[in-house]
Design an enzyme around this catalytic site. Structure first.
Site, PDB file in Angstrom:
ATOM      1  N   ASP A   1      46.897  -3.128   2.460  1.00 58.46           N
ATOM      2  CA  ASP A   1      47.708  -3.647   1.359  1.00 58.46           C
ATOM      3  C   ASP A   1      47.985  -5.138   1.494  1.00 58.46           C
ATOM      4  O   ASP A   1      47.794  -5.900   0.564  1.00 58.46           O
ATOM      5  CB  ASP A   1      49.008  -2.856   1.183  1.00 58.46           C
ATOM      6  CG  ASP A   1      49.909  -2.874   2.413  1.00 58.46           C
ATOM      7  OD1 ASP A   1      49.442  -3.223   3.516  1.00 58.46           O
ATOM      8  OD2 ASP A   1      51.096  -2.525   2.267  1.00 58.46           O
ATOM      9  N   ILE A   2      48.427  -5.572   2.673  1.00 65.67           N
ATOM     10  CA  ILE A   2      48.801  -6.978   2.864  1.00 65.67           C
ATOM     11  C   ILE A   2      48.213  -7.499   4.172  1.00 65.67           C
ATOM     12  O   ILE A   2      48.362  -6.878   5.215  1.00 65.67           O
ATOM     13  CB  ILE A   2      50.338  -7.139   2.910  1.00 65.67           C
ATOM     14  CG1 ILE A   2      50.976  -6.682   1.600  1.00 65.67           C
ATOM     15  CG2 ILE A   2      50.720  -8.593   3.200  1.00 65.67           C
ATOM     16  CD1 ILE A   2      52.497  -6.645   1.634  1.00 65.67           C
ATOM     17  N   ILE A   3      47.564  -8.651   4.099  1.00 69.15           N
ATOM     18  CA  ILE A   3      47.172  -9.368   5.300  1.00 69.15           C
ATOM     19  C   ILE A   3      48.221 -10.454   5.489  1.00 69.15           C
ATOM     20  O   ILE A   3      48.368 -11.344   4.649  1.00 69.15           O
ATOM     21  CB  ILE A   3      45.767 -10.002   5.179  1.00 69.15           C
ATOM     22  CG1 ILE A   3      44.698  -8.941   4.917  1.00 69.15           C
ATOM     23  CG2 ILE A   3      45.448 -10.838   6.419  1.00 69.15           C
ATOM     24  CD1 ILE A   3      44.411  -7.997   6.058  1.00 69.15           C
ATOM     25  N   ASP A   4      48.966 -10.363   6.577  1.00 61.36           N
ATOM     26  CA  ASP A   4      50.047 -11.312   6.848  1.00 61.36           C
ATOM     27  C   ASP A   4      49.453 -12.486   7.632  1.00 61.36           C
ATOM     28  O   ASP A   4      48.886 -13.391   7.051  1.00 61.36           O
ATOM     29  CB  ASP A   4      51.161 -10.589   7.609  1.00 61.36           C
ATOM     30  CG  ASP A   4      52.460 -11.366   7.681  1.00 61.36           C
ATOM     31  OD1 ASP A   4      52.481 -12.547   7.293  1.00 61.36           O
ATOM     32  OD2 ASP A   4      53.464 -10.794   8.133  1.00 61.36           O
TER      33      ASP A   4
ATOM     34  N   GLY B   1      46.987 -12.078   9.802  1.00 60.27           N
ATOM     35  CA  GLY B   1      45.584 -11.746  10.017  1.00 60.27           C
ATOM     36  C   GLY B   1      45.275 -11.330  11.442  1.00 60.27           C
ATOM     37  O   GLY B   1      44.172 -10.855  11.725  1.00 60.27           O
TER      38      GLY B   1
ATOM     39  N   THR C   1      46.362  -8.796  13.343  1.00 58.61           N
ATOM     40  CA  THR C   1      46.101  -7.363  13.544  1.00 58.61           C
ATOM     41  C   THR C   1      44.709  -6.997  13.035  1.00 58.61           C
ATOM     42  O   THR C   1      43.949  -6.306  13.733  1.00 58.61           O
ATOM     43  CB  THR C   1      47.171  -6.517  12.825  1.00 58.61           C
ATOM     44  OG1 THR C   1      48.454  -6.859  13.357  1.00 58.61           O
ATOM     45  CG2 THR C   1      46.918  -5.035  13.022  1.00 58.61           C
TER      46      THR C   1
END
Length: 184
Positions: free
Chosen positions: A137-140, A142, A144
């Protein structure tokens, strides 16, 4: 090859700020929400477009569409539903199987620097030679996803691509950019 950034919808808070009185807002949110950044209809239309792009790029090759849990489940569900309806260049639907992976790199609200993957060694080995599409859903930052991709590189997949609904603008990015981006 990742999408060109000109294909993303760049969300600039000053431009994308809709008044609440334009929408039906559940009562329990009225004290917490000041404006709507991205309306639901725009999100769904963007997911449909991503499904078309992905389907056309894979052609008739079978893919494993893998949901990165927990956050990605709704985006995954919507994307897969649109992909099931999208036709490739031959006028056929994309052959796919579905899978799920849980990736954990945080304890409480702090990154540990380690990535724990929920798939067993046997399950990871079964991905050998397959096309894998990770749906997040979301790449914060990156970090992880970058570490997950490093882990997966040990299993000889045919290809690994990532679709993310949102690429977050953060002061701490590691430089990772997903292959498919809905909004940035």
């Amino acid at each position: 090859m990742p999408m060109d950034s000109s294909q993303w919808i760049d969300v600039v808070e000053d431009k994308f700020k809709y008044k609440l009185d334009h929408f039906v807002i559940p009562g329990h949110y009225t004290e917490d929400v000041e404006s709507i950044l991205i309306p639901h209809g725009l999100i769904m239309d963007r997911i449909a477009k991503l499904a078309q792009i992905i389907t056309s790029e894979y052609g008739s090759e079978r893919i494993v569409v893998c949901c990165v849990l927990k956050g990605g489940h709704q985006f995954f569900s919507d994307l897969v539903n649109y992909m099931k309806k999208a036709l490739n260049k031959e006028g056929k639907t994309l052959p796919m199987t579905l899978d799920f992976i849980r990736v954990k790199s945080y304890e409480n609200d702090k990154s540990t620097g380690n990535v724990h993957v929920s798939m067993t060694e046997k399950e990871l080995q079964e991905l050998k030679g397959k096309n894998l599409l990770l749906v997040e859903d979301i790449i914060d930052t990156g970090n992880t996803m970058k570490k997950l991709l490093e882990t997966l590189s040990n299993y000889e997949l045919k290809s690994v691509k990532v679709a993310s609904l949102l690429l977050k603008k953060t002061p701490l990015p590691c430089g990772y950019v997903p292959d498919y981006v809905g909004f940035a």
